[in-house]
Design an enzyme around this catalytic site. Structure first.
Site, mmCIF file in Angstrom:
data_model
loop_
_atom_site.group_PDB
_atom_site.id
_atom_site.type_symbol
_atom_site.label_atom_id
_atom_site.label_comp_id
_atom_site.label_asym_id
_atom_site.label_seq_id
_atom_site.Cartn_x
_atom_site.Cartn_y
_atom_site.Cartn_z
ATOM 1 N N ARG A 92 0.835 -1.211 0.000
ATOM 2 C CA ARG A 92 0.000 0.000 0.000
ATOM 3 C C ARG A 92 0.860 1.247 0.000
ATOM 4 N NH1 ARG A 92 -1.783 1.066 6.117
ATOM 5 N NH2 ARG A 92 -0.141 -0.069 7.156
ATOM 6 N N ASP A 124 -6.324 -3.919 1.024
ATOM 7 C CA ASP A 124 -7.005 -2.949 0.155
ATOM 8 C C ASP A 124 -6.080 -1.842 -0.342
ATOM 9 O OD1 ASP A 124 -6.609 -1.455 2.414
ATOM 10 O OD2 ASP A 124 -8.733 -1.104 2.837
ATOM 11 N N ARG A 183 15.282 -2.196 3.588
ATOM 12 C CA ARG A 183 15.104 -2.844 4.882
ATOM 13 C C ARG A 183 15.985 -4.094 4.972
ATOM 14 N NH1 ARG A 183 9.302 -1.363 5.450
ATOM 15 N NH2 ARG A 183 8.993 0.139 3.793
ATOM 16 N N ASP A 250 11.327 -6.720 8.136
ATOM 17 C CA ASP A 250 10.882 -5.839 7.052
ATOM 18 C C ASP A 250 10.552 -4.437 7.563
ATOM 19 O OD1 ASP A 250 8.782 -7.651 8.155
ATOM 20 O OD2 ASP A 250 7.450 -6.226 7.161
ATOM 21 N N ASN A 251 10.605 -4.246 8.872
ATOM 22 C CA ASN A 251 10.379 -2.916 9.440
ATOM 23 C C ASN A 251 11.652 -2.329 10.024
ATOM 24 O OD1 ASN A 251 7.674 -3.056 8.738
ATOM 25 N ND2 ASN A 251 7.036 -3.852 10.730
ATOM 26 N N ASP A 260 8.205 2.646 9.729
ATOM 27 C CA ASP A 260 6.988 1.830 9.854
ATOM 28 C C ASP A 260 6.363 1.930 11.248
ATOM 29 O OD1 ASP A 260 7.148 1.203 7.247
ATOM 30 O OD2 ASP A 260 7.182 -0.966 7.497
#
Ligand code: AMP
Ligand code: MG
Length: 492
Positions: A92, A124, A183, A250-251, A260
């Site tokens: 997103r 979404d 990352r 990944d953060n 993040d």
């Protein structure tokens, strides 16, 4: 559309084109401005007035692509709560490109909440207003505390409702600025999927962009540099009581910036076991575990470089040993930063030994835990002790004998003039913090369309060290009942 020269220069798109997908943001129905960070815009050479215009807002919402941008969703993998996920990526978010700022630093500009990408899986592609404003508030607070962090250039409402666990909620898009979005998880994906040449290209890109002091081809040196950047960062988190909440690989950036912001929070009462995130049921990412988790994540990073270190398997075990050494060094690096920071927080002289500093600090933190003393306010009160308020803390504790014993040991080690020591302490110990109840209060007002509390809070947090009249409520701890019940949710 025209109107502003953004000055994009996109090295990621040029050099690491294969590490993601070229994809445009998805337009929204009725964008409206929530906030623009004027000073950050100016630092980036962007015109804040234009950004706030209708044309500017269209760009900040993803309804128009800025001239010179090359929108991309970056691919990455990652260990989430210890489990490896082979393909995550920007589900997103859209990297727009890079801008070189007024200090000559190259910075990524990207949108978050800007629609579905090839990495969205079931999501979404959107972000809710509350988490967007939370990222704005907390990241600005971290920046003002001197902690490396991604920044928020702007936030816009989308005019669309999105569906979340607790029902429909307004959507928003934020513009994020970061040294880069690379990352540990990016390196993990590269290790798994990329060719030898691409792995080398990626390592060299990270080196040149974030750790140019490391010589080309010195992959152990690169591990050292990333370890050092993270050791310094996590020590800063531990000094201010920041709990990231979801320290998945990944953060965690390769630059050493905080990134993040999801279910993050600040400590109220000092407590190594504090956890606020609803999804962290095992307490993996509790406050006191952050240094060891960072080290674990860095070991995952070092593993990604092993093929470059040891193209010849006969040398592998020596190199694994060398890399392990680099990861072990996290502990001494972290400890050095942590001691330096706490030495400053306590007004102790630079010459005081590490052992003596550690003993005083550990004993203080033990009392703070036992007495449920506020992690932030206690250090400001210590400065008032130096100014003559002997019982500023003693009157708050149950065991005042234990406290006064510590206090006299501490005072015996404060060797410079008490007034100037107190002033120096106040320059590193914030009076005002993005306390969880203040953030929630601002977000609740924003949900009804009232951004004034958010702006007021930002104003306070942008100068956290200077006490101003009328701001007492921003310095006071939350009611204990609030903190006991406080739960944060992932920023989705
Ligand atoms: P996070 O836990 O927020 O760091 O996100 C983990 C992964 O989930 C990342 O790959 C995100 O891009 C993805 N993600 C989170 N929220 C959404 C969303 N609403 N739509 C699509 N992807 C998402
Ligand atoms: Mg993430």
């Amino acid at each position: 559309m025209h109107g502003m020269d953004w000055g994009f220069d996109n090295t990621f798109a040029r050099k690491l084109d294969w590490l993601g997908a070229a994809v445009d943001p998805v337009p929204v129905s009725a964008p409206s401005l929530l906030t623009v960070n004027d000073s950050l815009a100016l630092e980036l050479g962007l015109d804040p007035q234009w950004l706030a215009s209708t044309d500017g807002v269209a760009h900040l919402a993803g309804n128009a692509v800025p001239e010179g941008a090359q929108p991309r969703a970056q691919a990455y993998a990652g260990h989430q709560f210890g489990q490896f996920s082979p393909l995550l990526g920007d589900g997103r978010a859209h990297l727009l490109g890079e801008v070189v700022d007024a200090h000559g630093a190259r910075r990524d500009l990207g949108l978050k909440g800007s629609g579905r990408t090839p990495f969205s899986r079931g999501g979404d592609g959107r972000a809710a207003l509350g988490p967007v404003l939370r990222e704005l508030i907390v990241s600005e607070a971290m920046h003002a505390l001197g902690i490396p962090t991604s920044r928020v250039l702007a936030a816009v409402a989308t005019g669309e409702q999105i569906l979340r666990a607790d029902g429909p909620t307004p959507g928003a898009v934020l513009t994020r600025v970061a040294a880069s979005h690379l990352r540990v998880g990016t390196a993990e994906l590269v290790r798994m999927r990329a060719s030898d040449a691409q792995q080398l290209a990626f390592a060299d890109y990270v080196r040149r962009r974030h750790h140019p002091q490391v010589a080309e081809g010195d992959h152990l040196g690169l591990i050292d540099a990333v370890v050092e950047a993270q050791a310094s960062l996590i020590a800063r988190w531990m000094s201010v009581g920041f709990i990231h909440g979801v320290m998945n690989t990944d953060n965690m950036t390769l630059s050493g910036e905080t990134i993040d912001y999801g279910p993050c929070a600040f400590l109220e009462a000092h407590d190594p076991n504090a956890v606020f995130s609803s999804i962290d049921t095992m307490g993996r990412y509790r406050f006191g575990a952050q240094p060891s988790i960072a080290q674990w994540n860095l070991a995952r990073y070092a593993e990604t470089l092993l093929p470059l270190l040891a193209p010849d398997p006969s040398t592998e075990s020596d190199l694994i040993e060398a890399a392990t050494e680099r990861i072990r060094a996290f502990e001494t690096r972290f400890r050095g930063h942590w001691l330096r920071l706490y030495r400053g927080k306590l007004g102790l002289p630079d010459a005081l030994s590490d052992t003596a500093t550690a003993a005083l600090t550990d004993d203080l933190l033990a009392i703070m835990l036992a007495e449920r003393l506020d992690h932030t306010r206690t250090f400001r009160l210590l400065a008032t002790v130096l100014r003559g308020a002997d019982r500023a803390v003693a009157d708050l504790v149950d065991d005042s004998v234990r406290w006064l014993d510590w206090q006299s040991r501490w005072l015996a080690n404060v060797t410079t003039d008490p007034q100037s020591t107190a002033d120096a302490m106040d320059r590193v110990n914030p009076a005002y913090l993005a306390r969880n109840h203040l953030v929630e209060e601002a977000l609740a007002a924003a949900a009804t369309g009232d951004l004034a509390p958010t702006e007021a809070l930002l104003d306070v947090l942008r100068d956290p060290f200077t006490v101003r009249p009328g701001l007492d409520r921003y310095a006071a701890p939350a009611p204990a009942s609030f903190t006991a019940a406080y739960v944060t949710f992932c920023g989705t």
